[in-house]
Design a protein around this motif. Sequence first.
Motif, PDB file in Angstrom:
ATOM      1  N   HIS A  94      43.561  42.453  51.188  1.00  0.00           N
ATOM      2  CA  HIS A  94      43.136  43.356  50.108  1.00  0.00           C
ATOM      3  C   HIS A  94      41.637  43.566  50.248  1.00  0.00           C
ATOM      4  O   HIS A  94      40.856  42.631  50.058  1.00  0.00           O
ATOM      5  CB  HIS A  94      43.479  42.712  48.755  1.00  0.00           C
ATOM      6  N   LEU A  95      41.219  44.764  50.566  1.00  0.00           N
ATOM      7  CA  LEU A  95      39.814  45.029  50.889  1.00  0.00           C
ATOM      8  C   LEU A  95      38.919  45.112  49.663  1.00  0.00           C
ATOM      9  O   LEU A  95      37.702  45.080  49.777  1.00  0.00           O
ATOM     10  CB  LEU A  95      39.712  46.339  51.688  1.00  0.00           C
ATOM     11  N   GLU A 103      34.119  46.213  46.944  1.00  0.00           N
ATOM     12  CA  GLU A 103      34.483  45.722  48.269  1.00  0.00           C
ATOM     13  C   GLU A 103      34.491  44.188  48.318  1.00  0.00           C
ATOM     14  O   GLU A 103      33.544  43.551  47.842  1.00  0.00           O
ATOM     15  CB  GLU A 103      33.463  46.259  49.298  1.00  0.00           C
ATOM     16  N   ASN A 104      35.537  43.610  48.898  1.00  0.00           N
ATOM     17  CA  ASN A 104      35.580  42.161  49.122  1.00  0.00           C
ATOM     18  C   ASN A 104      35.233  41.909  50.577  1.00  0.00           C
ATOM     19  O   ASN A 104      36.068  42.065  51.464  1.00  0.00           O
ATOM     20  CB  ASN A 104      36.978  41.608  48.790  1.00  0.00           C
ATOM     21  N   LYS A 105      33.970  41.485  50.795  1.00  0.00           N
ATOM     22  CA  LYS A 105      33.507  41.292  52.172  1.00  0.00           C
ATOM     23  C   LYS A 105      34.195  40.111  52.854  1.00  0.00           C
ATOM     24  O   LYS A 105      34.118  39.962  54.068  1.00  0.00           O
ATOM     25  CB  LYS A 105      31.995  41.096  52.188  1.00  0.00           C
ATOM     26  N   ALA A 106      34.829  39.256  52.062  1.00  0.00           N
ATOM     27  CA  ALA A 106      35.486  38.074  52.641  1.00  0.00           C
ATOM     28  C   ALA A 106      36.974  38.320  52.902  1.00  0.00           C
ATOM     29  O   ALA A 106      37.692  37.399  53.299  1.00  0.00           O
ATOM     30  CB  ALA A 106      35.316  36.883  51.710  1.00  0.00           C
ATOM     31  N   GLU A 151      44.780  46.382  54.129  1.00  0.00           N
ATOM     32  CA  GLU A 151      44.792  46.673  55.566  1.00  0.00           C
ATOM     33  C   GLU A 151      45.672  45.673  56.309  1.00  0.00           C
ATOM     34  O   GLU A 151      45.488  44.457  56.182  1.00  0.00           O
ATOM     35  CB  GLU A 151      43.367  46.614  56.111  1.00  0.00           C
ATOM     36  N   ALA A 152      46.623  46.198  57.071  1.00  0.00           N
ATOM     37  CA  ALA A 152      47.437  45.345  57.951  1.00  0.00           C
ATOM     38  C   ALA A 152      46.564  45.004  59.147  1.00  0.00           C
ATOM     39  O   ALA A 152      46.138  45.896  59.880  1.00  0.00           O
ATOM     40  CB  ALA A 152      48.684  46.088  58.388  1.00  0.00           C
TER      41      ALA A 152
END
Length: 198
Positions: A94-95, A103-106, A151-152
């Motif tokens: 999950h971005l 945005e989740n940078k991790a 994103e896969a």
Amino acid sequence: MIKKANTDYPIHELIENRWSPYKFLPDRLVPKEDLFSLLEAARWAPSSYNEQPWRFIIAPREQTEEFEKLLSCLVKANQEWAKNASVLMLGITHLTFDRNGKENKAAMHDLGASVSHLSFEATTRGISVHQMIGIDPQKAREGYAIPENFEALIAIAIGYPDSNETANDTLAIRDRTPRVRKTISEVVFFKEWGSAFI
Ligand SMILES: Cc1cc2nc3c(=O)[nH]c(=O)nc-3n(C[C@H](O)[C@H](O)[C@H](O)COP(=O)(O)O)c2cc1C
């Protein structure tokens, strides 16, 4: 067969013994209770803000249609060997954050941590995991209706390694090739970039 890491310093045998086989035994299925424990281990990985951005799509071999569908999301070179796995999975992340949409940078890092947990749980059970970046993410998105902000990223093959040590096909030879790593001095620095710590 176990391809032990050739370590410079002692490490836990779990880490020593984990490796990524190309040859799986197609007829030896991973029991459901083991599979559930692998998923449980993945669930308990740490993550930034405890966001748990990982999602998985799973296709056990006995669900033939689903297995073929997931297999078709891999690049051809990976399909060649992953077709013998007992279970295939897609690793999706999950971005963006659930709470604020930022945005989740991790996100990718945390998916990796989760898959590492799954891999080590598998190792304790004599089960092997082989991760793959070689997938067709667009095909996965369309085939499974993966939402835009997910994103896969990877696929995962799970099963029992084929330990036939007399086989001489390309994959068997690859499986017998020793595992290699950079040295600690190449990757751990002290005081300045490139200056080895040990
Ligand atoms: C994120 C990730 C992606 C990978 N992608 C592929 C892949 O697409 N195809 C493949 O054959 N192996 C793939 N691998 C396996 C690596 O080549 C393997 O982990 C590496 O050579 C080290 O070998 P070991 O896991 O046996 O120690 C991938 C591994 C990781 C962690």
